[in-house]
Design an enzyme around this catalytic site. Structure first.
Site, PDB file in Angstrom:
ATOM      1  N   GLU A 210      43.114  19.367  13.783  1.00 57.18           N
ATOM      2  CA  GLU A 210      42.510  18.053  14.161  1.00 57.18           C
ATOM      3  C   GLU A 210      43.202  16.871  14.160  1.00 57.18           C
ATOM      4  OE1 GLU A 210      39.285  17.947  11.034  1.00 57.18           O
ATOM      5  OE2 GLU A 210      37.841  19.350  12.116  1.00 57.18           O
TER       6      GLU A 210
ATOM      7  N   HIS B 170      54.650  43.738  12.787  1.00 60.46           N
ATOM      8  CA  HIS B 170      54.085  45.120  13.471  1.00 60.46           C
ATOM      9  C   HIS B 170      52.871  44.693  14.160  1.00 60.46           C
ATOM     10  CE1 HIS B 170      56.969  47.272  10.839  1.00 60.46           C
ATOM     11  NE2 HIS B 170      56.877  45.944  10.241  1.00 60.46           N
TER      12      HIS B 170
ATOM     13  N   LYS C 143      28.617  19.996  18.098  1.00 63.70           N
ATOM     14  CA  LYS C 143      27.329  19.651  17.226  1.00 63.70           C
ATOM     15  C   LYS C 143      26.289  19.160  17.948  1.00 63.70           C
ATOM     16  CE  LYS C 143      30.055  18.505  13.191  1.00 63.70           C
ATOM     17  NZ  LYS C 143      30.799  17.216  12.472  1.00 63.70           N
TER      18      LYS C 143
HETATM   19  O1  F6P Z   1      32.683  17.130   4.752  1.00 70.48           O
HETATM   20  P1  F6P Z   1      31.972  17.172   5.843  1.00 70.48           P
HETATM   21  O2  F6P Z   1      31.199  15.861   6.259  1.00 70.48           O
HETATM   22  O3  F6P Z   1      30.683  17.964   5.693  1.00 70.48           O
HETATM   23  O4  F6P Z   1      32.703  17.492   7.160  1.00 70.48           O
HETATM   24  C1  F6P Z   1      33.160  19.011   7.260  1.00 70.48           C
HETATM   25  C2  F6P Z   1      34.272  19.170   8.413  1.00 70.48           C
HETATM   26  O5  F6P Z   1      33.677  18.651   9.418  1.00 70.48           O
HETATM   27  C3  F6P Z   1      34.526  17.937  10.375  1.00 70.48           C
HETATM   28  O6  F6P Z   1      34.114  16.774  10.131  1.00 70.48           O
HETATM   29  C4  F6P Z   1      34.418  18.364  11.817  1.00 70.48           C
HETATM   30  O7  F6P Z   1      34.618  19.820  11.890  1.00 70.48           O
HETATM   31  C5  F6P Z   1      36.031  17.954   9.748  1.00 70.48           C
HETATM   32  O8  F6P Z   1      36.738  17.047  10.074  1.00 70.48           O
HETATM   33  C6  F6P Z   1      35.480  18.090   8.136  1.00 70.48           C
HETATM   34  O9  F6P Z   1      36.532  18.728   7.369  1.00 70.48           O
END
Ligand code: F6P
Length: 441
Positions: A284, A305, A418
């Site tokens: 990320e 392996h 999302k």
């Molecule tokens: O703590 P939150 O806001 O639920 O986010 C969880 C995860 O989702 C993200 O924002 C995106 O995957 C990550 O950076 C983060 O660790």
């Protein structure tokens, strides 16, 4: 302290690769120290091992104690940075078999890190009739996977203990002021812990995000912070002899030279989730603007392996970073007078000696096959060592992102899936996108 061995990069990098990056490293370290680079608002983790909230730290210990008293099971709900750090540390320090052990601390299960029906049903069955508590962790408070899981487990708790009783068993770790989870926690009166504003999810393991589950597992969070603080003090000293500078420069130079994958390798099975944590941290932080090393991991010797073939002879696109811990104990290979298996040449030797030779042989084989190797040597696994390693990787990650000229503290790319998911689920406000997506599916 971590010992960094870069000798197996010889021949893969220009002689002056470190010197070439001196200015970039100076700038990067300066931006981290002064919180004024891209994403500087999210660099609170840099001094966290010293400046953490001591009052909250004491509350974490008290809450962990209460969880241990009240429950045989702790369900930790969170995803990404709100999950991986706790799991990484618990598995590394207390074993991937932690739940199977005889202990006076609760079993710890992780939920809300996916959307698998099978996994959820299995977890509910595993909890069975046992007393349980929930630690829901979400900085934004709006992430779908943990939000759905929390709805389910909150309802289960309320059914089992009543609303009052459930309140005594729910711990919410979230933003100090914003978000749905914050609102819900305030309204219901759950005990709350804070994800600091200036610490992003993937850098948050040394906040309540990681510390509460880790403490509930009976691990020494003071030791963890002490190790991290030591690393902080050592790594904040500028200069090309700083191991974080050296490692960041080496991975950046290897990337520039065409190595696009960093393979994190360890000989400890308990390291598996630490690698998962590391993958999120680097993936990320660096993977944006069509740039960045792809972080991958292998567990040796098991993967020698399976993936060993590819590493030795596949596409020459990777380098390896090997993490080597000193063993905690000793096991001596027995003598067999009949020597039917022909292994008496190992009799009297320790298993650690065998592992050491496997590692040394593998490093040379991979180097000969065109895979540059970096070795990180650490003392035996313990809280102090793990705290140090966490901070080391975080700090190198910050330096690396700035060397790559990206913002290592955002993750805009995660929003794409999302948005599509919300549209397809029929979330209000996404009607138009839904129509266009449905047409394409
Ligand atoms: O703590 P939150 O806001 O639920 O986010 C969880 C995860 O989702 C993200 O924002 C995106 O995957 C990550 O950076 C983060 O660790």
């Amino acid at each position: 302290m971590i010992k960094l061995d870069l000798s197996k990069l010889e021949g893969f990098l220009p002689q002056d690769y470190l010197e070439q990056r001196r200015e970039g490293l100076e700038r990067a370290a300066d931006m981290l120290a002064h919180h004024n680079g891209p994403g500087g608002d999210f660099t609170g983790w840099v001094t966290l091992p010293r400046d953490y909230d001591k009052g909250e730290f004491a509350r974490i210990k008290a809450a962990a104690e209460k969880i241990r008293r009240q429950s045989q099971v702790l369900v930790v709900i969170g995803i990404g940075g709100s999950y991986l750090g706790a799991r990484a540390v618990i598995e590394l320090l207390a074993s991937p078999n932690y739940n199977l052990k005889q202990k006076d601390t609760p079993d710890i299960y992780f939920a809300g890190n996916g959307l698998s029906t099978d996994a959820l049903l299995e977890l509910i069955a595993l909890i069975g009739e046992r007393d349980f508590s929930v630690n829901v962790i979400s900085k934004s408070g709006t992430t779908t996977e943990p939000a759905v899981a929390f709805r389910i487990f909150r309802e289960m708790l309320e059914r089992k203990y009543g609303r009052e009783g459930a309140r005594e068993r729910i711990y919410a770790t979230t933003d100090k002021a914003r978000g749905v989870l914050k609102g819900l926690a305030d309204e219901e009166g759950y005990e709350e812990f804070v994800v600091p504003d200036d610490v992003g999810g993937r850098y948050s393991v040394l906040t309540a995000v990681g510390l509460l589950p880790i403490a509930a597992a009976g691990l020494d969070i003071d030791g963890l912070m002490a190790g991290a603080q030591r690393a902080m003090e050592t790594l904040s000293a500028p200069g090309l002899d700083n191991p974080a500078w050296q490692y960041a420069a080496a991975r950046n130079a290897l990337y520039d030279g065409g190595k696009k994958v960093e393979l994190l390798a360890c000989y400890e099975p308990s390291f598996r989730f630490f690698s998962e944590w590391w993958k999120q941290l680097y993936g990320e932080s660096e993977g944006k603007e069509h740039k960045g090393l792809f972080p991958a991991s292998v567990e040796f010797t098991a993967d020698l392996h399976s993936m060993g073939q590819y590493i030795q002879q596949g596409e020459r696109l990777m380098f390896e970073t090997v993490v080597k811990f000193a063993p905690k104990g000793e096991f001596i290979i027995p003598n067999d007078p009949a020597n039917v298996d022909g292994l008496n040449f190992l009799a009297g030797k320790s298993l650690a000696f065998v592992a050491e030779q496997a590692m040394r042989g593998t490093i040379l084989a991979h180097v000969d096959g065109g895979v540059p190797n970096i070795l990180l040597e650490l003392p035996a696994i313990g809280e102090d060592t793990v705290g140090e390693l966490i901070y080391f990787f975080e700090y190198v990650c910050g330096l690396s992102g700035y060397l790559l000229q990206v913002n290592p503290f955002d993750q805009p790319g995660v929003e794409a899936y999302k948005k599509n998911m919300f549209a397809l689920l029929g979330k209000p406000g996404y009607e138009q996108l839904r129509e266009s997506l449905e047409q394409r599916l």
